[in-house]
Design an enzyme around this catalytic site. Structure first.
Site, mmCIF file in Angstrom:
data_model
loop_
_atom_site.group_PDB
_atom_site.id
_atom_site.type_symbol
_atom_site.label_atom_id
_atom_site.label_comp_id
_atom_site.label_asym_id
_atom_site.label_seq_id
_atom_site.Cartn_x
_atom_site.Cartn_y
_atom_site.Cartn_z
ATOM 1 N N CYS A 1 35.885 34.580 38.864
ATOM 2 C CA CYS A 1 36.781 35.740 38.880
ATOM 3 C C CYS A 1 37.713 35.755 37.668
ATOM 4 O O CYS A 1 37.992 36.827 37.105
ATOM 5 C CB CYS A 1 37.564 35.811 40.189
ATOM 6 S SG CYS A 1 38.579 34.380 40.589
ATOM 7 N N HIS B 1 41.936 34.234 43.967
ATOM 8 C CA HIS B 1 40.988 35.267 43.562
ATOM 9 C C HIS B 1 41.734 36.338 42.773
ATOM 10 O O HIS B 1 42.915 36.598 43.038
ATOM 11 C CB HIS B 1 40.319 35.883 44.794
ATOM 12 C CG HIS B 1 39.243 36.871 44.478
ATOM 13 N ND1 HIS B 1 38.161 36.573 43.688
ATOM 14 C CD2 HIS B 1 39.091 38.179 44.830
ATOM 15 C CE1 HIS B 1 37.378 37.640 43.587
ATOM 16 N NE2 HIS B 1 37.929 38.624 44.258
ATOM 17 N N HIS C 1 35.761 42.780 40.352
ATOM 18 C CA HIS C 1 36.043 41.387 40.710
ATOM 19 C C HIS C 1 34.748 40.630 40.940
ATOM 20 O O HIS C 1 33.660 41.212 40.998
ATOM 21 C CB HIS C 1 36.961 41.309 41.938
ATOM 22 C CG HIS C 1 36.339 41.798 43.216
ATOM 23 N ND1 HIS C 1 36.571 41.207 44.434
ATOM 24 C CD2 HIS C 1 35.486 42.827 43.474
ATOM 25 C CE1 HIS C 1 35.912 41.847 45.392
ATOM 26 N NE2 HIS C 1 35.238 42.832 44.832
#
Length: 261
Positions: free
Chosen positions: A126, A196, A208
């Protein structure tokens, strides 16, 4: 890699099977030598060369290649292999086990797609997606940070510890309408800390890369909004865009061609 070193690397790979084996090719006294390394990556489908082994190899000769095995898979390089090959600037040698098929790849300017890229922690994850979006879409180079898989389970808090040094600031948002393109949203996904990140693309969409999945564009709301802990903004991004747009307008009036720079 010559036949002798291929044989040594293949023996090493068979010994490590079903984990990936990894090593380096060095030039020592005018000859290529295979230098086996320890793989400290998690699981059976990734490799991370032990830093001590890399340093030792460097002291013994010039590093001219990287080797690793693909247990129970073809030797075809993954997206992560190609990205990492570009980062090292060296040829890579891959062998499949048990088939024994060899493939060599070299740096050729490969860039992984922003959407549909495969997951590989530390290479295509990510944060790598955030870095690549900023590099490709805004020509801004964000720093890279060394990170091991599942760092959030090891008492680390990499996003909150490093976002300032990457140039971001926390921005207060009253609602989703305050988001701007390029804002980075930190999220806490089954973790004690934010682990994240997503880039806001505008029109209610985020970009993402969730662990174990392909990178994707998704609607921002529902679960993703619920697990968001911080909204980060690169303070110079929108100023930079405004200046670029103003400069382009001026150049158009002056009859200049930016592509000739």
């Amino acid at each position: 890699m010559n036949e002798i070193n291929q044989s040594l690397a293949l023996t090493h790979a068979a010994r490590e099977y079903p984990r990936e084996a990894c090593g380096l090719v060095i030039v020592q006294k005018g000859r290529q030598v295979y230098f086996p390394c320890r793989n400290i990556g998690l699981g059976t489908d990734q490799f991370v060369i032990h830093p001590e082994d890399y340093v030792q190899a460097h002291h013994q000769g010039e590093i001219v290649g990287v080797f690793h095995s693909h247990p129970n898979l073809p030797a075809q390089p993954s997206q992560a292999d190609r990205v990492a090959c570009e980062a090292t600037g060296l040829p890579w040698f891959i062998v499949s086990l048990p088939a024994g098929q060899w493939v060599q790849i070299k740096p050729e300017g490969y860039v992984a797609p922003l959407v549909g890229r495969q997951w590989a922690h530390g290479v295509l994850d990510c944060y790598a997606l955030v870095r690549d979006w900023y590099a490709q879409e805004r020509s801004i180079e964000l720093p890279n940070f060394e990170r091991f898989d599942e760092w959030w389970k090891r008492g680390m808090n990499l996003y909150l510890d490093n976002f300032g040094s990457a140039g971001f600031e926390v921005t207060e948002l009253d609602d989703l309408m305050d988001l701007k393109v390029g804002d980075v949203l930190l999220m806490q996904v089954a973790s004690p800390v934010p682990n994240h990140a997503a880039v806001y693309l505008g029109d209610g969409l985020i970009l993402h890369h969730l662990q174990g999945r392909l990178s994707s564009r998704d609607v921002y709301g529902g679960y993703w909004h619920k697990v968001t802990t911080h909204a980060l903004r690169y303070p110079h991004l929108h100023t930079h865009q405004h200046v670029q747009a103003h400069r382009s307008d001026s150049e158009s009036r002056d009859g200049l061609n930016p592509s000739s720079w």
